[in-house]
Design an enzyme around this catalytic site. Sequence first.
Site, PDB file in Angstrom:
ATOM      1  N   HIS A 143       0.903  -1.216   0.014  1.00  0.00           N
ATOM      2  CA  HIS A 143      -0.030   0.089   0.011  1.00  0.00           C
ATOM      3  C   HIS A 143       0.628   1.187  -0.089  1.00  0.00           C
ATOM      4  CE1 HIS A 143      -2.910   3.083   1.197  1.00  0.00           C
ATOM      5  NE2 HIS A 143      -2.487   3.300   2.379  1.00  0.00           N
ATOM      6  N   HIS A 147       3.914   6.665   5.404  1.00  0.00           N
ATOM      7  CA  HIS A 147       2.860   7.618   5.965  1.00  0.00           C
ATOM      8  C   HIS A 147       1.718   6.737   6.780  1.00  0.00           C
ATOM      9  CE1 HIS A 147       0.444   5.407   2.920  1.00  0.00           C
ATOM     10  NE2 HIS A 147      -0.589   5.572   3.786  1.00  0.00           N
ATOM     11  N   GLU A 164       1.199   5.766  12.767  1.00  0.00           N
ATOM     12  CA  GLU A 164      -0.144   5.299  12.944  1.00  0.00           C
ATOM     13  C   GLU A 164      -0.225   3.762  13.373  1.00  0.00           C
ATOM     14  OE1 GLU A 164      -2.891   7.015  13.586  1.00  0.00           O
ATOM     15  OE2 GLU A 164      -4.407   5.747  13.611  1.00  0.00           O
ATOM     16  N   ASP A 165       0.067   3.086  12.519  1.00  0.00           N
ATOM     17  CA  ASP A 165       0.089   1.721  12.482  1.00  0.00           C
ATOM     18  C   ASP A 165       0.959   0.852  13.364  1.00  0.00           C
ATOM     19  OD1 ASP A 165      -2.286   1.999  11.265  1.00  0.00           O
ATOM     20  OD2 ASP A 165      -1.589   1.431   9.211  1.00  0.00           O
ATOM     21  N   ASP A 174      -3.012   8.711  -0.766  1.00  0.00           N
ATOM     22  CA  ASP A 174      -3.403   7.708   0.209  1.00  0.00           C
ATOM     23  C   ASP A 174      -4.703   7.210  -0.004  1.00  0.00           C
ATOM     24  OD1 ASP A 174      -3.306   5.868   2.489  1.00  0.00           O
ATOM     25  OD2 ASP A 174      -3.812   7.383   3.756  1.00  0.00           O
ATOM     26  N   ASP A 210     -22.611  19.252 -22.559  1.00  0.00           N
ATOM     27  CA  ASP A 210     -21.103  19.108 -22.744  1.00  0.00           C
ATOM     28  C   ASP A 210     -20.656  17.877 -22.265  1.00  0.00           C
ATOM     29  OD1 ASP A 210     -22.105  19.080 -20.083  1.00  0.00           O
ATOM     30  OD2 ASP A 210     -20.894  20.760 -19.246  1.00  0.00           O
TER      31      ASP A 210
HETATM   32 MN    MN Z   1      -2.572   4.498   4.275  1.00  0.00          MN
END
Ligand code: MN
Length: 749
Positions: A74, A98, A102-103, A165, A285
Site C-alpha cells: 500500500h 505515511h 499510526e499503525d 493515500d 457538454d
Molecule cells: Mn494509508
Amino acid sequence: MATEPLPVTNALSIPVNPEPWEVPQVAAAYAQLEKQVKASRPNDDLSALRRTFEKAAYWHRNRKRATGDPYILHPIAVSGILADEQMDMTCLQSGLLHDVVEDEDVHIDEIRRTFGDDVARVVDGVTKLGKLKLANREERQAESLRKMLLAMTTDIRVIIVKLADRMHNLQTLGALSRERQERISTETLDIYVPIAHRLGMGKIRGQLEDIAFQYQDPEASQELMKEMESRRQANQEYLNMVKHAVEVKLARDHIPARVEGRLKRPFSIYQKMKRQRIGMDQVYDLLALRIITDSVKNCYAALGVIHNEWHPIMGRIKDFIAIPRPNLYQSLHTSVIGPGGHSFEVQIRTEEMHHIAEEGIAAHWKYKEGKKGPADDDQRIAWLRHLVEWQKEMNEPQEFMSTLRVELYAEEVYCFTPKGRVIVLPRDASPLDFAYAIHSDVGNTCVGAKVNGRIVPLKYQLRNGDVVEILTQQGHLPSKDWLALVKTSRARNKIRHFINASERAKAIEIGEKFLEKEARRLGVSLSRIAKDRYEQVASEYGHSKMEDVYASLGYGRFSARHILQKLAPESVPEAEPAKPPAPAPVFSATGSQVFPPGQDLVVKVKGIDDVLVYRAKCCNPIRGEAIVGYVTRGKGIAVHSQNCKNVQSLLYEPERRIDVEWARAVSETFTVKMMVYSEDRPGMLHEITSIFYNENTNIRSVEARMDDKRSDDSAIVDLTCEVKDKRQMEKIISALRRIPGVRDVERVQ
Ligand code: MN
C-alpha cells in the site's frame, strides 16, 4: 545508489526468511516504483528512496492488507501515485512512511532522526489527519471539517500525500465491507474532493469522484456506465470527426495547438443529470474538446475559429482567462451546436493553464527541467493568496514561501461534540467556552468536562480534533472564577450577565426585606401606600422603577428609613434623632470608616460600582487578606476579614453576604474602552499592546476579531485599559493611529 542487500544464509546454508523488502511480491512492486521515479524525476537520488523503502518494509513486516498481501504494498502504491504526479522526494518518502507512526507505533522522532525534518513533518501531518474520524458528520459541518484539515496542515504536501493515500484506498476498496466502503466513499466526496478542488488539483479530484461514486451509489453508477458504454462508439466517432475538423481549421489559421477529445466524467454527468433533472441526451457538454495552444492571444484566436464554424450556445461562453476561478483555474469555455445538431463543449487554454488545471498547487513540487524561475515563485504566492483568501484568514504568504509551511488557522481550534458537531473556538479556549458555544444553559450548569473520554479541569486548553463532552448539573450556577478561564466574548458576557443579574436580584431581595422590617418597626403599612407614590419616589431617586431603589437599598446606598420617609412622610418623622442609626444587628457599631464612592476606594464590590464600602473595625482587614462583605442597613457594605469572628457568627443571615475584592491600585485610574480598526497583519497586536506598555498603563482585556462588515483583511481590536487622565488617553490614541495599518481608533462610551 544503494547496494543490493546480499542474500543471507545461515551456517547450514538453509535460506533464512527473506528480509521484508526481499519478499518477491514486495521487491517487484518497489522495482516498479523505482522505474516510475526514474522516468518522472530522472535527477532524483534513488538511494534515499531505497533506504526509506527498506525501513518502511521492515516496520510493516508483520502487517497484512485486507486482501492478505503484505501491507507495504500500500505505501509503495501511494508513493507510486505521487511519483506519477512527479512529486518531490519528500513526498515520495512520506508516501512510503505515511502509515508507520499510526499503525506500527514508530515514534515521529525516529522518523525525524532517520529521514529529516521535512519528511517527519509530512508524516506527522498525515498521521494526525488519519486520527480524525470524519465520516457521518452532518452535511453543514463539512466546510468546517475541510478548514480544520487545512488548519492542521503545516505543509501542503501533507494534503497531497493524504490525497494519494485516499486514492489508493479507493482503488482497493473492493476488499472491504460494504459499510466501510460507504463510509470511505462518503468521506471522500464530502471532505477530500472539495479540498482537491480548492487546491486546484483537477485530475486527482476527478479520479477520486469517479471511484467514490461507484461505492456511494452502485446502482446509479452502474446504470450510468451502461448508458455511457452504449453510446461510447457513436460518441467517440463524433468526437474524432469534430476534433479533426478543428485541427484542420486551426492549422489553416496558423494556430499551433493540440486538440484532445474527451467524454465528460461519469460523476459529473451524474451530478448534472441529478441537479438539472435531465436525461443524458440533454447534457450538452457530455462531449468536449480541449484545445491547448501556446499563448493567451491564440486562445482567443482559437475561440474565434470555433465560433466562426459552429453556432455558440448563448450564455455558455465563459472567460476564465480574464477572470480566473478562485482556485486559479484558467480557460475559455464555450458550447457550440456541432454537425448534426449535437452540442459539445470546447475548452481552450495554454499549456501552463493546463498544468494548473490538472495539478493545482501540487504543480509546485513537480519535477521540472532546469531551475525554477521567479515566475514560479510568483505563481506559488498567487496560489497562497487565493488559498488564504478562501480561508478568510490572513497570513503572510512570504512566511509560507520561506518554509513551505502554512498555518492558516493558527488562531482557531476545531472541536467536536460527542455527536460530531464541529465547534470552532479561538485558540486556548476552555471547555467552558465550548459549553457556552453550545447553549448558555449548558454553560451555566457546567460542572466539568470530558475531553476524548477523559475528565479534564475546566482550565484545560482545547486542541484541534478534541471531542468534548460537557458535564452539567441542574441547579449549578456560574462562578466568577470562570471569567478567568474563558476566551470567547460570548462566554464572558453570559457569565457576567448571569453574575450581575443574580447579584442584583440578591440586592433587590435584601432591599425589600430591609424596607419591610423598617416599616414594621415604624408602624407603616407598605400595602396602603399608592402604587404611583412608589413610582414618584423612584424617580426622586433618579430611578425609573422601584426595583432599582430596592437594589440601591440592598447594596447599602440608601437607608431604609430615608426611603420610608419619602414614601410615607406623614408617618415617618422628618429627621432622625441625632443619634446613630438604629443599630443594625451585630456590626453597625463596628463599622466606622466610610469610603465614599470614587474616593480612595480600596475595596470594591465585585461587579458593582458606586457603593459605600468600609472596613469593619472588629477585624480591620488589610490588603491581600481574604475578605467578605456584609450588607448593613443603610450604611453600605462592611468589609470583614474572612476569618473574623463576627462574620462566623453572622452565618444565620447568609443573604446579606456579598463578594468583595481589593481594588486594583491605590492611585486612581479610569477604565476606558477602545476599538482599533486595523489591517489584519502579523505583529499588529504586538505593536498595539506595546503602546500601552510604553505608557506604563494596564490593559485589562484585549480581544482581536475579524471585521465582518469590511473586506476580509480588516480586524477590530477591542481594548479595555486604564488611564490616569484624559491627556494620557489622547496620547495613547494618537500613538495608536500612527501605527502603519491602523485605520481608526474609537473610544467606546
Ligand atoms: Mn494509508
